[in-house]
Design a protein around this motif. Structure first.
Motif, mmCIF file in Angstrom:
data_model
loop_
_atom_site.group_PDB
_atom_site.id
_atom_site.type_symbol
_atom_site.label_atom_id
_atom_site.label_comp_id
_atom_site.label_asym_id
_atom_site.label_seq_id
_atom_site.Cartn_x
_atom_site.Cartn_y
_atom_site.Cartn_z
ATOM 1 N N ASP A 52 54.591 41.645 29.440
ATOM 2 C CA ASP A 52 54.025 41.926 28.120
ATOM 3 C C ASP A 52 53.349 40.709 27.496
ATOM 4 O O ASP A 52 52.949 40.739 26.337
ATOM 5 N N ASP A 53 53.185 39.630 28.250
ATOM 6 C CA ASP A 53 52.506 38.435 27.742
ATOM 7 C C ASP A 53 50.989 38.551 27.820
ATOM 8 O O ASP A 53 50.275 37.697 27.315
ATOM 9 N N GLY A 54 50.487 39.569 28.471
ATOM 10 C CA GLY A 54 49.051 39.793 28.571
ATOM 11 C C GLY A 54 48.467 39.269 29.870
ATOM 12 O O GLY A 54 49.112 38.518 30.602
ATOM 13 N N HIS A 55 47.239 39.685 30.131
ATOM 14 C CA HIS A 55 46.547 39.335 31.362
ATOM 15 C C HIS A 55 45.067 39.119 31.070
ATOM 16 O O HIS A 55 44.520 39.718 30.153
ATOM 17 N N ILE A 56 44.467 38.293 31.877
ATOM 18 C CA ILE A 56 43.014 38.186 31.920
ATOM 19 C C ILE A 56 42.608 38.848 33.232
ATOM 20 O O ILE A 56 43.122 38.501 34.294
ATOM 21 N N ILE A 57 41.711 39.808 33.153
ATOM 22 C CA ILE A 57 41.255 40.496 34.349
ATOM 23 C C ILE A 57 39.814 40.073 34.606
ATOM 24 O O ILE A 57 38.952 40.208 33.747
ATOM 25 N N VAL A 58 39.576 39.531 35.786
ATOM 26 C CA VAL A 58 38.272 38.988 36.146
ATOM 27 C C VAL A 58 37.709 39.786 37.301
ATOM 28 O O VAL A 58 38.405 40.023 38.288
ATOM 29 N N VAL A 59 36.467 40.191 37.181
ATOM 30 C CA VAL A 59 35.763 40.835 38.280
ATOM 31 C C VAL A 59 34.497 40.015 38.515
ATOM 32 O O VAL A 59 33.625 39.949 37.656
ATOM 33 N N LEU A 60 34.435 39.367 39.655
ATOM 34 C CA LEU A 60 33.287 38.543 40.007
ATOM 35 C C LEU A 60 32.270 39.411 40.722
ATOM 36 O O LEU A 60 32.597 40.075 41.708
ATOM 37 N N GLN A 61 31.051 39.414 40.213
ATOM 38 C CA GLN A 61 30.016 40.236 40.820
ATOM 39 C C GLN A 61 28.748 39.440 41.033
ATOM 40 O O GLN A 61 28.459 38.481 40.318
ATOM 41 N N SER A 62 28.001 39.876 42.018
ATOM 42 C CA SER A 62 26.636 39.398 42.217
ATOM 43 C C SER A 62 25.744 40.632 42.107
ATOM 44 O O SER A 62 26.238 41.750 42.014
ATOM 45 N N ARG A 63 24.486 40.397 42.133
ATOM 46 C CA ARG A 63 23.586 41.551 42.085
ATOM 47 C C ARG A 63 23.658 42.281 43.413
ATOM 48 O O ARG A 63 23.955 41.680 44.450
ATOM 49 N N LYS A 64 23.413 43.572 43.385
ATOM 50 C CA LYS A 64 23.393 44.339 44.639
ATOM 51 C C LYS A 64 22.262 43.797 45.516
ATOM 52 O O LYS A 64 21.202 43.461 45.031
#
Length: 98
Positions: A52-64
Protein backbone atom coordinates in the motif's frame (compact mmCIF):
# COMPACT_ATOMS: atom_id res chain seq x y z
CA UNK A 1 -28.87 -18.00 -38.02
CA UNK A 2 -29.96 -15.57 -40.70
CA UNK A 3 -27.55 -15.01 -43.61
CA UNK A 4 -23.94 -13.92 -43.22
CA UNK A 5 -20.77 -15.91 -42.90
CA UNK A 6 -19.83 -18.18 -40.05
CA UNK A 7 -16.45 -17.59 -38.42
CA UNK A 8 -14.78 -19.14 -35.41
CA UNK A 9 -15.83 -17.42 -32.16
CA UNK A 10 -12.31 -16.12 -31.43
CA UNK A 11 -11.91 -14.42 -34.83
CA UNK A 12 -12.80 -10.71 -34.71
CA UNK A 13 -15.09 -9.31 -37.40
CA UNK A 14 -13.21 -7.97 -40.43
CA UNK A 15 -14.34 -4.42 -39.69
CA UNK A 16 -13.24 -4.46 -36.04
CA UNK A 17 -10.81 -1.78 -34.93
CA UNK A 18 -7.56 -2.81 -33.24
CA UNK A 19 -8.27 -3.99 -29.74
CA UNK A 20 -8.09 -1.29 -27.11
CA UNK A 21 -6.51 -1.86 -23.71
CA UNK A 22 -8.87 -3.18 -21.09
CA UNK A 23 -10.65 -0.50 -19.10
CA UNK A 24 -7.76 0.34 -16.81
CA UNK A 25 -8.78 3.89 -16.06
CA UNK A 26 -5.91 5.35 -18.06
CA UNK A 27 -6.27 8.71 -19.73
CA UNK A 28 -7.06 8.63 -23.45
CA UNK A 29 -3.66 10.21 -24.19
CA UNK A 30 -1.84 7.38 -22.38
CA UNK A 31 -3.93 4.72 -24.10
CA UNK A 32 -3.16 6.27 -27.51
CA UNK A 33 0.58 6.35 -26.74
CA UNK A 34 0.54 2.72 -25.61
CA UNK A 35 -1.16 1.69 -28.83
CA UNK A 36 1.03 3.86 -31.07
CA UNK A 37 4.46 2.71 -29.89
CA UNK A 38 6.39 -0.50 -29.50
CA UNK A 39 7.01 -1.59 -25.91
CA UNK A 40 10.68 -2.22 -25.19
CA UNK A 41 10.43 -2.76 -21.44
CA UNK A 42 8.06 -2.31 -18.54
CA UNK A 43 8.80 -2.07 -14.86
CA UNK A 44 7.10 -1.55 -11.51
CA UNK A 45 9.06 0.42 -8.93
CA UNK A 46 7.77 0.07 -5.39
CA UNK A 47 7.69 3.28 -3.37
CA UNK A 48 8.04 1.43 -0.10
CA UNK A 49 8.32 -1.98 1.43
CA UNK A 50 4.55 -2.55 1.69
CA UNK A 51 2.01 -3.04 -1.10
CA UNK A 52 0.00 0.00 0.00
CA UNK A 53 3.03 2.32 -0.24
CA UNK A 54 2.36 2.90 -3.94
CA UNK A 55 4.14 2.12 -7.18
CA UNK A 56 5.60 3.85 -10.17
CA UNK A 57 4.70 1.98 -13.34
CA UNK A 58 7.01 2.60 -16.29
CA UNK A 59 6.43 1.50 -19.86
CA UNK A 60 9.38 2.20 -22.14
CA UNK A 61 8.39 2.58 -25.76
CA UNK A 62 9.94 3.47 -29.06
CA UNK A 63 8.11 4.31 -32.21
CA UNK A 64 6.76 1.38 -34.20
CA UNK A 65 9.25 0.30 -36.82
CA UNK A 66 12.24 1.81 -34.99
CA UNK A 67 15.65 0.54 -36.02
CA UNK A 68 17.90 -1.36 -33.60
CA UNK A 69 20.03 1.76 -33.27
CA UNK A 70 17.02 3.91 -32.40
CA UNK A 71 15.84 1.35 -29.83
CA UNK A 72 19.35 1.21 -28.32
CA UNK A 73 19.36 5.02 -28.01
CA UNK A 74 15.98 4.93 -26.25
CA UNK A 75 17.18 2.16 -23.92
CA UNK A 76 20.34 4.13 -23.04
CA UNK A 77 18.26 7.19 -22.15
CA UNK A 78 15.96 5.03 -20.06
CA UNK A 79 18.83 3.57 -18.01
CA UNK A 80 19.60 7.08 -16.71
CA UNK A 81 15.93 7.79 -16.00
CA UNK A 82 15.49 4.40 -14.32
CA UNK A 83 18.33 5.14 -11.88
CA UNK A 84 16.64 8.43 -11.03
CA UNK A 85 13.23 6.78 -10.52
CA UNK A 86 14.77 4.10 -8.33
CA UNK A 87 16.51 6.80 -6.27
CA UNK A 88 13.13 8.46 -5.69
CA UNK A 89 11.77 5.17 -4.41
CA UNK A 90 14.71 4.66 -2.06
CA UNK A 91 14.32 8.24 -0.75
CA UNK A 92 10.69 7.56 0.14
CA UNK A 93 11.81 4.63 2.30
CA UNK A 94 13.74 7.12 4.44
CA UNK A 95 10.80 9.51 4.92
CA UNK A 96 9.31 9.23 8.40
CA UNK A 97 5.57 8.83 8.55
CA UNK A 98 3.69 11.53 10.53
Amino acid sequence: MEGGTVRPPDEPPATAEPSAPAALGLSPAVEMELQAGETLESNVINLGPDEDDGHIIVVLQSRKGATREEMARVAARYRKARRYLQSIASETDEVAEP
